[in-house]
Enzyme design. Sequence first.
Site, PDB file in Angstrom:
ATOM      1  N   GLU A  10      -9.976   7.354   4.325  1.00 36.42           N
ATOM      2  CA  GLU A  10      -8.919   6.965   5.345  1.00 36.42           C
ATOM      3  C   GLU A  10      -8.344   7.753   6.117  1.00 36.42           C
ATOM      4  O   GLU A  10      -8.225   9.207   5.637  1.00 36.42           O
ATOM      5  CB  GLU A  10      -8.087   6.023   4.767  1.00 36.42           C
ATOM      6  N   ASP A  25       1.021  -1.369   0.065  1.00 39.82           N
ATOM      7  CA  ASP A  25       0.047  -0.027   0.110  1.00 39.82           C
ATOM      8  C   ASP A  25       0.900   1.476   0.099  1.00 39.82           C
ATOM      9  O   ASP A  25       2.057   1.286   0.371  1.00 39.82           O
ATOM     10  CB  ASP A  25      -1.078   0.210   1.123  1.00 39.82           C
TER      11      ASP A  25
HETATM   12  C1  BGC Z   1      -5.091   3.137   0.113  1.00 35.95           C
HETATM   13  C2  BGC Z   1      -5.701   2.148  -0.566  1.00 35.95           C
HETATM   14  C3  BGC Z   1      -5.374   2.872  -2.066  1.00 35.95           C
HETATM   15  C4  BGC Z   1      -4.108   3.530  -2.175  1.00 35.95           C
HETATM   16  C5  BGC Z   1      -3.723   4.122  -3.479  1.00 35.95           C
HETATM   17  C6  BGC Z   1      -3.908   3.841   0.143  1.00 35.95           C
HETATM   18  O1  BGC Z   1      -3.863   4.617   1.126  1.00 35.95           O
HETATM   19  O2  BGC Z   1      -5.230   2.504   1.536  1.00 35.95           O
HETATM   20  O3  BGC Z   1      -6.753   1.611  -0.488  1.00 35.95           O
HETATM   21  O4  BGC Z   1      -5.607   1.816  -2.931  1.00 35.95           O
HETATM   22  O5  BGC Z   1      -3.759   4.140  -1.263  1.00 35.95           O
HETATM   23  O6  BGC Z   1      -4.420   5.111  -3.587  1.00 35.95           O
HETATM   24  C1  BGC Z   2      -3.883   7.916  -0.866  1.00 34.57           C
HETATM   25  C2  BGC Z   2      -3.710   8.442  -2.130  1.00 34.57           C
HETATM   26  C3  BGC Z   2      -3.770   9.854  -1.802  1.00 34.57           C
HETATM   27  C4  BGC Z   2      -2.667  10.536  -1.042  1.00 34.57           C
HETATM   28  C5  BGC Z   2      -2.692  11.955  -0.898  1.00 34.57           C
HETATM   29  C6  BGC Z   2      -2.744   8.328   0.143  1.00 34.57           C
HETATM   30  O1  BGC Z   2      -2.684   7.847   1.506  1.00 34.57           O
HETATM   31  O2  BGC Z   2      -4.009   6.555  -0.720  1.00 34.57           O
HETATM   32  O3  BGC Z   2      -4.579   8.027  -2.933  1.00 34.57           O
HETATM   33  O4  BGC Z   2      -3.488  10.471  -3.400  1.00 34.57           O
HETATM   34  O5  BGC Z   2      -2.805   9.959   0.222  1.00 34.57           O
HETATM   35  O6  BGC Z   2      -1.663  12.384  -0.181  1.00 34.57           O
END
Ligand code: BGC
Ligand code: BGC
Length: 673
Positions: free
Chosen positions: A531, A334
Site C-alpha cells: 500500500e 484501519d
Molecule cells: C492496511 C490494512 C492492514 C492494517 C494492519 C493498514 O495500513 O490498510 O490492510 O490490515 O494496516 O497492518
Molecule cells: C501498515 C502496518 C505497518 C506500518 C509501518 C502501516 O500502514 O499497515 O502494517 O507496520 O504501516 O509503519
Amino acid sequence: MKINSRILAGTSASVVLIAGLGSPAHADTAALGMEPTNAATTALSSDWRKTRSAIGVDRKLETEIDRILSGMSLRQKIGQMTQAEIKSITPEEVRTYYIGSVLNGGGSWPGKDKHASVAAWVALADAYYSASMSTDMAVKVPIIWGTDAVHGHSNVYRATIFPHNIGLGAARDPALIREIAAATAKAVRATGIDWVFAPAVPAVQNARWGRTYESYSNDPALVKAYSSAYVEGLQQRFGADSAIASVKHFLGDGGTHNGTDQGLTIASQRELVRTHAQGYYGAIGAGAQTVMVSYNSWKDADTGIDHGKMHGNRMLLTDALKQRIGFDGFLISDWNAIEQVPGCTKASCPQSINAGIDMIMVPDDWKAFIDNTTKQVEAGEIPMSRIDDAVRRILRVKLRAGMFDGIAPSAHAGAGQLAGVQHRELARRAVRESLVLLKNERAALPIKPGARVLVVGKGADNIPIQAGGWSLTWQGDETTNEDYPEAQSVLAGLRAVAGSDFTIIDGTRVGAAVGDYDVAIAVIGETPYAEMKGDVPQPAAITHSLRHPEDLQLLRTMAKSGKPVVTVLLSGRTSYVNDLLNLSDAFVAAWLPGTEGAGIADVLLAGAGGKPRHDFRGRSSFPWPGDPCVTSFAPAALAATPPQFPAGYGLRYTRPKAVSMLSVSAPQRCGMQ
Ligand code: BGC
Ligand code: BGC
C-alpha cells in the site's frame, strides 16, 4: 441553511441543491462544528439487501453478554474497544488498561526479531492472554490478537507464503481458497493468534492501485464466491484450528479515482452494492465476524454529495452494513485511519465511534485515545448506548469464537509447532493453478526432457520478488533469500523438478559462463511493494518496461539469440506488456506466487515422452491493458478500448491459439483524468 438542506436531503430536489453548494460534506459540517455523521445526508437506497449470516443469533449467548457488560466500568469498556500494536504495549499495560486487542503490523514480530520462532510468537501470545485474564474485572475478557496473514501467515519466519489474491483469482477455484484459508487458520493458531485481517475483497477497478494484487479479481461475482469460501475455511464455525476473519476494507477501496491509494471513490449506491459490496455479502453470509473499515472516501455519483472518509460515514457503516445488511459482528478501524476524519487526531475521534466503529486500531497512541474517549463519553459527545453497543459486539465475537473457554494460546492443539505454519504442497498446487499462459508460439512450452534450459532474469532466484509485499516485512522489501530458508525460488524449483531429465543453467549471476542452450526462461517482474508505495500515479503510462527497463533490455538480448524465449512475469497487477510479448515466444503470468517456485516448474517442464505434467489452468483474474493509458477496468473503459486480453483469458496446452506480433504504443505519459 446548509444544515436544513442536508437534513431534508433524500428528495432529488434538495439533493441538487446540496450538490450545487459544491463543498464536500466533511468540510462544511466541520466548519459548522458538527459531526457529518449526525446528519441524515441521504436515504439508503433499496439496493442494500439483508443477508443471513451462517452464524445466527444465540439467545443464551446474548444473555451472557448482558451479564458481562453489566459488570464493566467505562474504563474497562473503552479498553475493550482499543487495539494497540505489539511494539507499543506490554502485557502489564494490557492488564492495567483492560485492552481488548493487540495487532502486529506488517513487519512487526515478537522482540522485533524478523526470525522470531513459532515458540516466541506463542510465548508473547500467552503473555498478553494471561495479562487479560488477570485484570480486576468481574468477568475477565480474553484479549484478541489480529495479524495480516493475507497470503498465508506471511509475517512469520519459515511460514509458507501462498500466492497473493490476484493469482488465486486466476485459479478460479473456491475449493482451493477454502483449503488455503483453513491452512492459514492453522498457521495463525500455531503461533497463538486468533484473528486474521483477511480476506481483502476489493473488486479492483484500476490497475494503478498498488494493492491490486490483494484483489481476487475485478469481477464482483468471483470476489463474492471467494470471500465466502475463505471465511468458511478460516472460521470453520469455530472448531479447533479456526481463526476469526476480518473482511476488508469497507467500502470502495478498490474503486478510487485513478486507483489512488486511500483516495476518493465516486459511485452511486447501486454501484457500491453491485461492484464493491459483493465480497461483504459473500463473507457475512458465510459468518464473517469482523469488518475492517477503509481509508478511502466516498462521493455519491447520483447526488454529487461527498460523504468524506469512510471512517466517519455513519450512513454506510451503521445504516447500511449493520442495520440493513444485518452484520452483527464488530467493525475495526484501519491503522491510524481515524486521524483522517476532519476534526480528529490519531488519539481522538468521537466521529468514528459515533459512525459505528467498534474497535479502534490505535497502534501507538492508545493511552491518549483511552483518556480522550473516556472524556468524550463523560461529556456526552459519544452516547453511552454507542459504547455499550460496541462492547456488546466485541464480546459477542469473542464468545462465539470460543475465546472464553479458558484455553491459553499455548494450550491449543498444534500451538508452537513449526509444521502448523508450513503448507508447501498446497501452496505449490495453488501456484500451478494460478499460472496464466498468454502466448505459446514455436511450441516453446512445455519444455521437453533433454533440453538445456538457461534461466535468467532478476526474478529467477529471488524470493522477495516472487513473494511481493506483505511478506515478512510490510512492503516486502529489506529481505533476501536467506530470510526464507524453506522457500524455493523459481530457479530452485526448476532444478528440483528437472532432476536429471533436463540441464538447468543458472544465468542469473553476472559473468556466469552459460555456454550452449536450447531454450531460455526469463523471469522478470515488479519489485516488492505494498500500500501507498505501489501506486502508479497519473500521468505515468502503465507500461511494465517503462518502470522496469532492465526487463525489456534482458528480453531484447535473449531474443537476439534466436533461441526460444519463455518469459515468466512476476507481478502484482496486469500492465501493458505488448513489447515484452513480442520479444517472447511463450509468456506466462505467474503473479506473485509466494514461496513455492516449483509450482511453476511443474507446468513448464514436460514429463516423460514430452507430455505436460500439468496443463495450465489459470484464467486471467484481470484484463491486460491494450493501451498503456487505459488502466480502468470499468465496463465503459473496457468497451471503449478493448483490453489486449480480457479477464478470463488463458491458453492451455490442449487449447492453443496463435498470438501474432502486437502493435506497440509507447507513450511516457498519459493525459490527466
Ligand atoms: C492496511 C490494512 C492492514 C492494517 C494492519 C493498514 O495500513 O490498510 O490492510 O490490515 O494496516 O497492518
Ligand atoms: C501498515 C502496518 C505497518 C506500518 C509501518 C502501516 O500502514 O499497515 O502494517 O507496520 O504501516 O509503519
